[in-house]
Enzyme design. Structure first.
Site, PDB file in Angstrom:
ATOM      1  N   GLU A 113      24.318  39.854  -2.867  1.00 49.09           N
ATOM      2  CA  GLU A 113      24.085  38.289  -2.800  1.00 49.09           C
ATOM      3  C   GLU A 113      22.842  38.150  -2.289  1.00 49.09           C
ATOM      4  O   GLU A 113      22.128  38.970  -1.525  1.00 49.09           O
ATOM      5  CB  GLU A 113      25.089  37.881  -2.031  1.00 49.09           C
ATOM      6  N   LYS A 115      20.548  36.389   0.431  1.00 47.28           N
ATOM      7  CA  LYS A 115      20.624  35.918   1.819  1.00 47.28           C
ATOM      8  C   LYS A 115      19.889  34.601   2.105  1.00 47.28           C
ATOM      9  O   LYS A 115      18.851  34.746   2.099  1.00 47.28           O
ATOM     10  CB  LYS A 115      20.384  36.969   2.858  1.00 47.28           C
ATOM     11  N   ASP A 117      18.490  31.272   3.409  1.00 52.55           N
ATOM     12  CA  ASP A 117      17.870  31.050   5.007  1.00 52.55           C
ATOM     13  C   ASP A 117      18.314  29.622   5.266  1.00 52.55           C
ATOM     14  O   ASP A 117      17.559  28.573   5.074  1.00 52.55           O
ATOM     15  CB  ASP A 117      16.321  31.282   4.901  1.00 52.55           C
ATOM     16  N   TYR A 226      30.161  31.483   0.087  1.00 55.88           N
ATOM     17  CA  TYR A 226      30.256  33.103  -0.171  1.00 55.88           C
ATOM     18  C   TYR A 226      31.466  33.637   0.453  1.00 55.88           C
ATOM     19  O   TYR A 226      31.341  34.943   0.498  1.00 55.88           O
ATOM     20  CB  TYR A 226      28.974  33.765   0.063  1.00 55.88           C
ATOM     21  N   LYS A 314      17.080  42.909   5.032  1.00 56.05           N
ATOM     22  CA  LYS A 314      16.014  41.966   5.417  1.00 56.05           C
ATOM     23  C   LYS A 314      14.616  42.482   4.600  1.00 56.05           C
ATOM     24  O   LYS A 314      14.334  43.618   4.828  1.00 56.05           O
ATOM     25  CB  LYS A 314      15.758  41.933   7.055  1.00 56.05           C
ATOM     26  N   CYS A 409     -18.094  13.499  14.314  1.00 52.18           N
ATOM     27  CA  CYS A 409     -17.246  13.487  12.787  1.00 52.18           C
ATOM     28  C   CYS A 409     -18.093  14.465  11.578  1.00 52.18           C
ATOM     29  O   CYS A 409     -19.217  14.028  11.756  1.00 52.18           O
ATOM     30  CB  CYS A 409     -16.720  12.196  12.383  1.00 52.18           C
ATOM     31  N   CYS A 412     -19.446  11.679   9.122  1.00 47.77           N
ATOM     32  CA  CYS A 412     -20.383  10.668   9.373  1.00 47.77           C
ATOM     33  C   CYS A 412     -20.820  10.681  10.636  1.00 47.77           C
ATOM     34  O   CYS A 412     -21.904   9.892  10.839  1.00 47.77           O
ATOM     35  CB  CYS A 412     -19.580   9.499   9.154  1.00 47.77           C
ATOM     36  N   CYS A 427     -11.829  10.516  13.847  1.00 49.46           N
ATOM     37  CA  CYS A 427     -13.124   9.757  13.862  1.00 49.46           C
ATOM     38  C   CYS A 427     -12.659   8.170  13.751  1.00 49.46           C
ATOM     39  O   CYS A 427     -11.933   8.155  12.812  1.00 49.46           O
ATOM     40  CB  CYS A 427     -13.644  10.270  12.223  1.00 49.46           C
ATOM     41  N   CYS A 432     -16.321   5.660   7.386  1.00 49.53           N
ATOM     42  CA  CYS A 432     -16.786   7.113   7.204  1.00 49.53           C
ATOM     43  C   CYS A 432     -16.354   7.499   5.875  1.00 49.53           C
ATOM     44  O   CYS A 432     -15.252   7.217   5.332  1.00 49.53           O
ATOM     45  CB  CYS A 432     -15.767   7.789   8.341  1.00 49.53           C
TER      46      CYS A 432
HETATM   47  S1  IVH Z   1      28.139  36.899   4.926  1.00 47.74           S
HETATM   48  C1  IVH Z   1      30.709  38.518   7.942  1.00 47.74           C
HETATM   49  N1  IVH Z   1      26.545  36.226   2.971  1.00 47.74           N
HETATM   50  O1  IVH Z   1      23.310  35.314   7.131  1.00 47.74           O
HETATM   51  C2  IVH Z   1      29.776  37.972   6.722  1.00 47.74           C
HETATM   52  N2  IVH Z   1      25.955  35.709   5.137  1.00 47.74           N
HETATM   53  O2  IVH Z   1      22.797  36.992   9.437  1.00 47.74           O
HETATM   54  C3  IVH Z   1      28.938  36.917   7.355  1.00 47.74           C
HETATM   55  N3  IVH Z   1      23.779  34.256   5.338  1.00 47.74           N
HETATM   56  O3  IVH Z   1      25.341  34.073   9.660  1.00 47.74           O
HETATM   57  C4  IVH Z   1      28.220  36.273   6.478  1.00 47.74           C
HETATM   58  N4  IVH Z   1      23.351  34.311   3.004  1.00 47.74           N
HETATM   59  O4  IVH Z   1      24.331  32.296   7.908  1.00 47.74           O
HETATM   60  C5  IVH Z   1      26.646  36.149   4.257  1.00 47.74           C
HETATM   61  N5  IVH Z   1      25.384  35.634   0.990  1.00 47.74           N
HETATM   62  C6  IVH Z   1      25.460  35.717   2.298  1.00 47.74           C
HETATM   63  C7  IVH Z   1      24.631  34.909   3.137  1.00 47.74           C
HETATM   64  C8  IVH Z   1      24.775  35.041   4.642  1.00 47.74           C
HETATM   65  C9  IVH Z   1      23.097  33.691   4.216  1.00 47.74           C
HETATM   66  C10 IVH Z   1      23.734  34.116   6.690  1.00 47.74           C
HETATM   67  C11 IVH Z   1      24.649  33.555   7.359  1.00 47.74           C
HETATM   68  C12 IVH Z   1      25.068  34.419   8.366  1.00 47.74           C
HETATM   69  C13 IVH Z   1      23.649  34.985   8.635  1.00 47.74           C
HETATM   70  C14 IVH Z   1      23.965  36.526   9.068  1.00 47.74           C
END
Ligand code: IVH
Length: 672
Positions: A113, A115, A117, A226, A314, A409, A412, A427, A432
Site C-alpha cells: 500500500e 504510505k 502522509d 486500510y 521509507k 528597496c 525603488c 517597502c 514603488c
Molecule cells: S498500517 C499496524 N498502512 O504510518 C499497522 N499505516 O508509521 C499500522 N500510514 O501510524 C498502520 N499509510 O498513520 C498503515 N497504508 C498504510 C498507511 C499507514 C500511512 C501511517 C499511519 C501509521 C504510520 C506508521
C-alpha cells in the site's frame, strides 16, 4: 408526528449519503450540486420543524456542530501500533526472511500500500452507525474528535447495507490534506495574515484538532482506510478481503494497492513509486508491506511497538545538495520583501527539478546559518514545498557571504522599514514600481476585474514606457500608443481596450477586491458588498460599524480605515469612478428578481432559443455572459452541453437543467 415525515427524513438521509459517496468516494456524481442542495435543504427544514428527528448520523451534521471546551480521551479497544521502517531493498529482504522462517512451508503473499502522509485515526461503528472517532494519540489512548470527523465528507456516517451492519467495527486509516488544498489554504492564510502550515501533514493535524468543528468542515480533508481494530461479526481471512469489505462498506480505499506474490514483486512495486510520487495529488512518504494472511499475522504477533507482519519502506530522504548561487529579493503587492534562494545546479527531488526555494525572512536564513555561495541541503517538506534546511559550513571556501536584507528597496530605493513585532521587511513606498507591478497584476486577475491580456510582460512594458503610473491610468490608454508597443498590433490593442471596457461593469465587490487592500480577500469583499449599497458608503464607515458585520474582524476594519484615509488611495478611487467603473450594488442591468445573478447558457434547450432564454433572464434583471468563472451564479445546461458544463462542475458553480431553469423563472416572475 406524522409517520410520513419520519419516513421522508430517513429517505432523504439515505439519498444524501448515497450521493455524498458517489461524489467524495467514487468521484463520480450522478446528480448536480443544485439537486443535492435541494435534498439537503429539505432535510434541514424537516429537522428544524421536528427537532426530535435529528440524528447524529444525519448528513446535516456534516457542517460542524458547536465548539467544545476540550477534547475527551478515548481508550482504544485494540492499540494502534506504529510500523518498523526499512530504508532499502536489503532491509525488506531481511523482513521477508524473518517471516518465512516462521511461516514454514506456507506461501507468503504481501499486500503493498502507499504510505499516506497524514494522521492515523480510529473510527468506531456500532450496528453500522458511526459513533466515535479518535486520534492515534500514544497508541493506547487518543483524543475524541468525533464531531470533527463527521465533517469529513468521504467518511460514511453509516455503513452501506452490503457491509451487513456488524455489531462493532473499529476501522483504521489516514486523514490527509490533498496537495492542492494545502497550497490554497496557505495562500489564503498568507492573504489574511495568518501563520502558514509547514506541510500538508501539519495542516491536516491542525484542521482535525480544532475545538470548533466548523473550522474542520471548511478544510478540504480526505481519507484512505486500510485497517481494522476491534471487530464483532466480521472475520476476513486476509488483509485483501478486509480492504474489499472496507470498499463495500462505503470507505475510500486507495486505488494503488497491489498484491505481491513474493518479496521481489513487492520491492519492484515500491521502487516504481520513487519517481512517480510527484504525480499523486496527495503526499506519501513511502509504502507499506503487509502479510496478506490474517492467520499468519496472528501467528507472527507484535513487538512492544509494532507488528512483525508489516513494515514501512521509507523513501530515501528527498534531499539534495547543491550550491546556493544567489539570494534574490522580490517585493510583493503589500511591500513585503521576500528572499528566494537560487540554486546552481538545480536539484532533483521527489520527481521534480528544483531551481529555487523561498527563504521566508532574514531570521530564518541566519538561524540556519545559510550564506550566499554555500553548499546547502535542500529538502521537500511534506513531499511538496522545497526548502533549504541547512548549510554545510565545513565545505566553505571563505568566499561565502552573509546575507542581509537590503536597507533600500531593490525596486525603488525607498528606505526599507521593519514594523515592531513583525519579522517581515517592507517597502513603504505605495508607488514603488515593484509593488505597482504586483498590484496591477492583481487588479486584472480572474477573481478581481478579469482583464484579459493584462499579463506580466505587458505590464512591464506599460510601466517602462511610462504609459501608466497606477491602476486608474489603465483606463486612459489610447489605441495608437498601444499599437506602437513591440509585438503589439492594432488587433491586440483593440482586444485590450475591449477587455478594459468590459472590466468596468463587474460587480463592485470585485473592484473592492481588486484594490488589493490588506486582509480584504474575495470573500471579505463579497461580505462587505452585501452590507453596503456602494463603495462610497463603505469608505465613510468607521471601525465600529465595520466590526459589527459578521465576518469582519478588528484587523480587516483597521486595514480598511487606514486604506481609505490615505489621500492617494481616495484619489485613485475618484479617478476610477470618473472612468466609469461600477461602484455600487445597483448594477446597470434592469432591477428585478434575478438582479445581480450571472448566468451562462450551454447546450440546446427544448423550450427556448438562445435569445429567448437570454431575454427571460434579462427581463428579470439577470445577466448572461459567455464564459464560466467563479463569479457565475448558474450554468443552464441543455442537450449536448459543451465544456462549460465541465468548467462549472470544476468550479462548483450550480448547474440547472432546463426543468430547473423554467422553475426558477416561474418563481421569479417579472413584477409589474
Ligand atoms: S498500517 C499496524 N498502512 O504510518 C499497522 N499505516 O508509521 C499500522 N500510514 O501510524 C498502520 N499509510 O498513520 C498503515 N497504508 C498504510 C498507511 C499507514 C500511512 C501511517 C499511519 C501509521 C504510520 C506508521
Amino acid at each position: 408526528m406524522a409517520e410520513d415525515v419520519t419516513a421522508r427524513a430517513a429517505q432523504l438521509r439515505r439519498q444524501l449519503e448515497y450521493h455524498n459517496w458517489r461524489y467524495y468516494v467514487l468521484d463520480d456524481p450522478v446528480i448536480t450540486d443544485s439537486q443535492y442542495d435541494r435534498l439537503l435543504r429539505e432535510l434541514m427544514r424537516l429537522e428544524e420543524e421536528h427537532p426530535e428527528l435529528k440524528t447524529p448520523d444525519s448528513p446535516t451534521q456534516r457542517v460542524g456542530g458547536a465548539p467544545r471546551p476540550e477534547f475527551g480521551t478515548v481508550v482504544h479497544r485494540v492499540p494502534l501500533f506504529s510500523l518498523a521502517n526499512a530504508y532499502n531493498e536489503e532491509e525488506l529482504r531481511d523482513f521477508d526472511r524473518r517471516i518465512r522462517d516462521l511461516a514454514g512451508d506456507a506461501k507468503v503473499e504481501y499486500v503493498v500500500e502507499l504510505k499516506i502522509d497524514g494522521l492515523a485515526v480510529s473510527l468506531t461503528y456500532e450496528n453500522g452507525v458511526f459513533v466515535q472517532g479518535a486520534t492515534r494519540g500514544d497508541g493506547v489512548t487518543g483524543e475524541d474528535i468525533t464531531a470533527n470527523l463527521r465533517t469529513v465528507r468521504s467518511l460514511p456516517l453509516r455503513l452501506h447495507p452490503e457491509a451487513g451492519a456488524p455489531p462493532l467495527v473499529e476501522v483504521r486509516g489516514e486523514v490527509f490534506m490533498p496537495k492542492q488544498a494545502f497550497l490554497e489554504l496557505n495562500a489564503r492564510r498568507e492573504e489574511e495574515g495568518e501563520p502558514l502550515f509547514a506541510n500538508p501533514r501539519n495542516a491536516a493535524a491542525g484542521s482535525l484538532r480544532q475545538l470548533d468543528p466548523k473550522v474542520t468542515a471548511a478544510r478540504s480533508l480526505d481519507t484512505f482506510l486500510y485497517g481494522l481494530g476491534a471487530a464483532e461479526g466480521l472475520e476476513p481471512a486476509t488483509h485483501w478481503e478486509l480492504l474489499e469489505f472496507l470498499r463495500r462498506a462505503g470507505f475510500k480505499v486507495n486505488p494503488h494497492i497491489r498484491m505481491a506474490a513474493n518479496i521481489e514483486e513487492a520491492i519492484a512495486y515500491c521502487l516504481s513509486w520513487r519517481e512517480r510520487r510527484a504525480e499523486l495529488p496527495y503526499p506519501i512518504d513511502g509504502l507499506v508491506l503487509k502479510v496478506n494472511s490474517l492467520e499468519l499475522q496472528r501467528a507472527l504477533g507484535t513487538t512492544a511497538k509494532s507488528p512483525r507482519w508489516a513494515i514501512a519502506y521509507k523513501f530515501p530522504a528527498e534531499q539534495g545538495e547543491t550550491r546556493l548561487k544567489e539570494i534574490i529579493v522580490s517585493v510583493g503587492r503589500t511591500g513585503v520583501l521576500t528572499p528566494t534562494a537560487v540554486f546552481d545546479p538545480p536539484v532533483h527531488l521527489a520527481g521534480t527539478t528544483v531551481s529555487r526555494a523561498a527563504l521566508h525572512n532574514e531570521e530564518i536564513i541566519h538561524a540556519r546559518d545559510i550564506r550566499v555561495g554555500d553548499i546547502v541541503l535542500v529538502e521537500k517538506a511534506g513531499d511538496i514545498i522545497p526548502e533549504v534546511v541547512a548549510s554545510r559550513p565545513e565545505r566553505r571556501t571563505g568566499k561565502e557571504t552573509v546575507f542581509h536584507m537590503p536597507q533600500k528597496c531593490p525596486a525603488c530605493g525607498a528606505e526599507v522599514v521593519r514594523l515592531p513585532g513583525e519579522v517581515a521587511h517592507r517597502c513603504p513606498n505605495v508607488s514603488c514600481p515593484a509593488r505597482l507591478r504586483e498590484s496591477l497584476l492583481h487588479f486584472g486577475s480572474r477573481a478581481a476585474l478579469d482583464i484579459d491580456g493584462l499579463g506580466p510582460a505587458l505590464i512591464n512594458l506599460l510601466l517602462e514606457r511610462g504609459l501608466i503610473k497606477d491602476v486608474a491610468d489603465l483606463y486612459h490608454l489610447q489605441a495608437e500608443e498601444l499599437a506602437e508597443l513591440p509585438r503589439f498590433g492594432a488587433k491586440s490593442a483593440a482586444n485590450l481596450l475591449a477587455a478594459l471596457a468590459a472590466s468596468k461593469t463587474r460587480s463592485w465587490d470585485r473592484l473592492l477586491y481588486a484594490l488589493g487592500i490588506r486582509y480584504v480577500g474575495a470573500t471579505v469583499a463579497k461580505t462587505l458588498a452585501a452590507h453596503f449599497p456602494d463603495l462610497r458608503s463603505l469608505m465613510a464607515a468607521g471601525r465600529e460599524e465595520l466590526t459589527a458585520i459578521p465576518g469582519v474582524g478588528e484587523k480587516v476594519a483597521a486595514s480598511l480605515v487606514d486604506f481609505f484615509a490615505e489621500p492617494r488611495n481616495r484619489e485613485t478611487i475618484e479617478r476610477l469612478a470618473a472612468a466609469g467603473l461600477n461602484m455600487s450594488g445597483r448594477r446597470r442591468e434592469r432591477a428585478g428578481p434575478l438582479s445581480g445573478k450571472t448566468f451562462v447558457l450551454t447546450g440546446t434547450l427544448a423550450g427556448f432559443t438562445r435569445s429567448e432564454a437570454q431575454a427571460a433572464i434579462e427581463e428579470r434583471g439577470g445577466r448572461v455572459t459567455g464564459s464560466v468563472s467563479r463569479a457565475t451564479d448558474y450554468v443552464v445546461a441543455g442537450e449536448k452541453p459543451g465544456s462549460k458544463l465541465d468548467k462549472a462542475r470544476a468550479l462548483g458553480v450550480p448547474v440547472l437543467s432546463e426543468e430547473e431553469f423554467k422553475k426558477l423563472l416561474e418563481e421569479r416572475l417579472v413584477q409589474a
